[in-house]
Write an enzyme that holds these catalytic residues in place. Structure first.
Site, PDB file in Angstrom:
ATOM      1  CG  HIS A   1      -0.448   0.426   0.983  1.00  0.00           C
ATOM      2  ND1 HIS A   1      -1.437   1.341   1.259  1.00  0.00           N
ATOM      3  CD2 HIS A   1       0.619   1.140   0.536  1.00  0.00           C
ATOM      4  CE1 HIS A   1      -0.987   2.565   0.996  1.00  0.00           C
ATOM      5  NE2 HIS A   1       0.252   2.472   0.551  1.00  0.00           N
TER       6      HIS A   1
ATOM      7  N   GLY B   1       2.145   4.509   4.813  1.00  0.00           N
ATOM      8  CA  GLY B   1       0.987   4.355   5.693  1.00  0.00           C
ATOM      9  C   GLY B   1      -0.318   4.768   5.035  1.00  0.00           C
TER      10      GLY B   1
HETATM   11  P1  AMP Z   1       2.847   4.690  -0.642  1.00  0.00           P
HETATM   12  O1  AMP Z   1       2.401   4.396   0.751  1.00  0.00           O
HETATM   13  O2  AMP Z   1       1.875   5.489  -1.440  1.00  0.00           O
HETATM   14  O3  AMP Z   1       4.258   5.215  -0.696  1.00  0.00           O
HETATM   15  O4  AMP Z   1       2.893   3.292  -1.381  1.00  0.00           O
HETATM   16  C1  AMP Z   1       3.680   2.238  -0.895  1.00  0.00           C
HETATM   17  C2  AMP Z   1       3.778   1.193  -1.970  1.00  0.00           C
HETATM   18  O5  AMP Z   1       2.484   0.714  -2.301  1.00  0.00           O
HETATM   19  C3  AMP Z   1       4.393   1.756  -3.264  1.00  0.00           C
HETATM   20  O6  AMP Z   1       5.258   0.779  -3.821  1.00  0.00           O
HETATM   21  C4  AMP Z   1       3.180   1.993  -4.112  1.00  0.00           C
HETATM   22  O7  AMP Z   1       3.458   1.945  -5.500  1.00  0.00           O
HETATM   23  C5  AMP Z   1       2.292   0.829  -3.699  1.00  0.00           C
HETATM   24  N1  AMP Z   1       0.890   1.120  -3.996  1.00  0.00           N
HETATM   25  C6  AMP Z   1       0.172   2.222  -3.663  1.00  0.00           C
HETATM   26  N2  AMP Z   1      -1.073   2.154  -4.154  1.00  0.00           N
HETATM   27  C7  AMP Z   1      -1.151   0.979  -4.834  1.00  0.00           C
HETATM   28  C8  AMP Z   1      -2.177   0.320  -5.583  1.00  0.00           C
HETATM   29  N3  AMP Z   1      -3.384   0.850  -5.744  1.00  0.00           N
HETATM   30  N4  AMP Z   1      -1.886  -0.877  -6.144  1.00  0.00           N
HETATM   31  C9  AMP Z   1      -0.662  -1.438  -6.001  1.00  0.00           C
HETATM   32  N5  AMP Z   1       0.351  -0.878  -5.298  1.00  0.00           N
HETATM   33  C10 AMP Z   1       0.114   0.314  -4.728  1.00  0.00           C
END
Ligand code: AMP
Length: 278
Positions: free
Chosen positions: A37, A31
């Site tokens: 995301h 989230g």
């Molecule tokens: P998180 O909510 O931080 O657990 O991220 C969920 C997914 O989004 C994970 O696979 C992260 O690696 C990906 N994600 C987070 N930030 C980025 C970004 N800046 N660029 C690409 N993917 C991202």
């Protein structure tokens, strides 16, 4: 967009779609959604008939209780963003719903979990593997989407998927950056405007190294940039590693090397990584 909080209801919905030969793209998140995301959701939408997203701040992957308590939670904004960006099913489970029925398992991560983030966040990847395995079992996707922003996590998830035959095809998605180069992250919301300006220096250091990588020793370049960043950051690590196995690079593996950074600015810990030659 269907909002589902119960795994049995989710499984019924997915089973019905699969009976109709629909492919399912899955995007798990914690989230506080941002464009990074949404770039995963967009890719999942292009490559699948239906996109399933989850929003779940997983307690088992936080080694620090304060970090868990402070993690940004923006459920209404997240729901609106997903509804407007191509998500068909949003899974919003409780801790009980995810972990009820979990079975013990062993997974050899071939040392991928003992280094970099694993050294500084003990138990973190155990929690990541636990939750993602449960998600894969519940959602049973055709393809699953993970950001290369969390590169070590991406390699570990690929190992998990291969070992258990879960998650479908694992797709790695490029890091989405602000125009300043700062990698988008939910944790950026916790930065003051001054800290956010300083956070851009991580990408500047990456660029400085990439620009000179053909003519100067990588280790020397990292030493210089580490010194520069240490004015502002409490650095956990700034290293070059082999992109396949995260081992230290040598002259033979240099071409597939990646830079990995983790450090704290004020109270906020940021991570980032980038390919040296690509
Ligand atoms: P998180 O909510 O931080 O657990 O991220 C969920 C997914 O989004 C994970 O696979 C992260 O690696 C990906 N994600 C987070 N930030 C980025 C970004 N800046 N660029 C690409 N993917 C991202």
């Amino acid at each position: 967009m269907l909002i589902i909080k119960d795994k049995r209801a989710l499984q019924e919905a997915v089973n019905e779609l699969k009976l109709g030969n629909k492919s399912i793209g899955f995007v798990p998140t914690m989230g506080a959604l941002h464009q990074g995301h949404l770039s995963l959701v967009e890719k999942a939408k292009v490559e699948n008939d239906v996109v399933v997203c989850s929003v779940f701040v997983n307690p088992t992957q936080f080694n620090d209780k304060v970090d868990f308590a402070n993690y940004p939670r923006t459920e209404q904004e997240d729901t609106d963003l997903l509804k407007n960006n191509g998500c068909s099913i949003l899974y919003l489970p409780t801790v009980e719903d995810i972990y009820e029925g979990e079975e013990d398992f062993n997974l050899d991560l071939k040392g991928l979990d003992n280094t970099l983030e694993g050294s500084y966040r003990p138990g973190h990847f155990d929690g990541v593997v636990r939750v993602v395995k449960r998600f894969f079992e519940i959602v049973n996707p055709t393809k699953s989407y993970f950001g290369l922003k969390d590169y070590q996590q991406f390699l570990i998830i690929k190992e998990l998927a291969n070992s258990f035959g879960l998650g479908g095809e694992i797709i790695g998605c490029e890091t989405f950056r602000e125009s300043s180069g700062l990698a988008m992250s939910s944790r950026n919301q916790l930065l003051t405007s001054e800290e956010k300006r300083i956070a851009q220096e991580i990408f500047k250091s990456f660029s400085n190294i990439k620009n000179q990588a053909n003519s100067v020793s990588i280790l020397k370049l990292i030493e210089i940039e580490k010194e520069r960043l240490s004015k502002w950051f409490l650095i956990d690590y700034f290293e070059a590693r082999d992109s396949k196995n995260l081992k230290e690079i040598n002259s033979e593996t240099l071409q597939s090397g990646r830079l990995f950074f983790a450090g704290k600015i004020g109270k906020v810990r940021l991570i980032d990584n980038i390919g040296i030659f690509n």
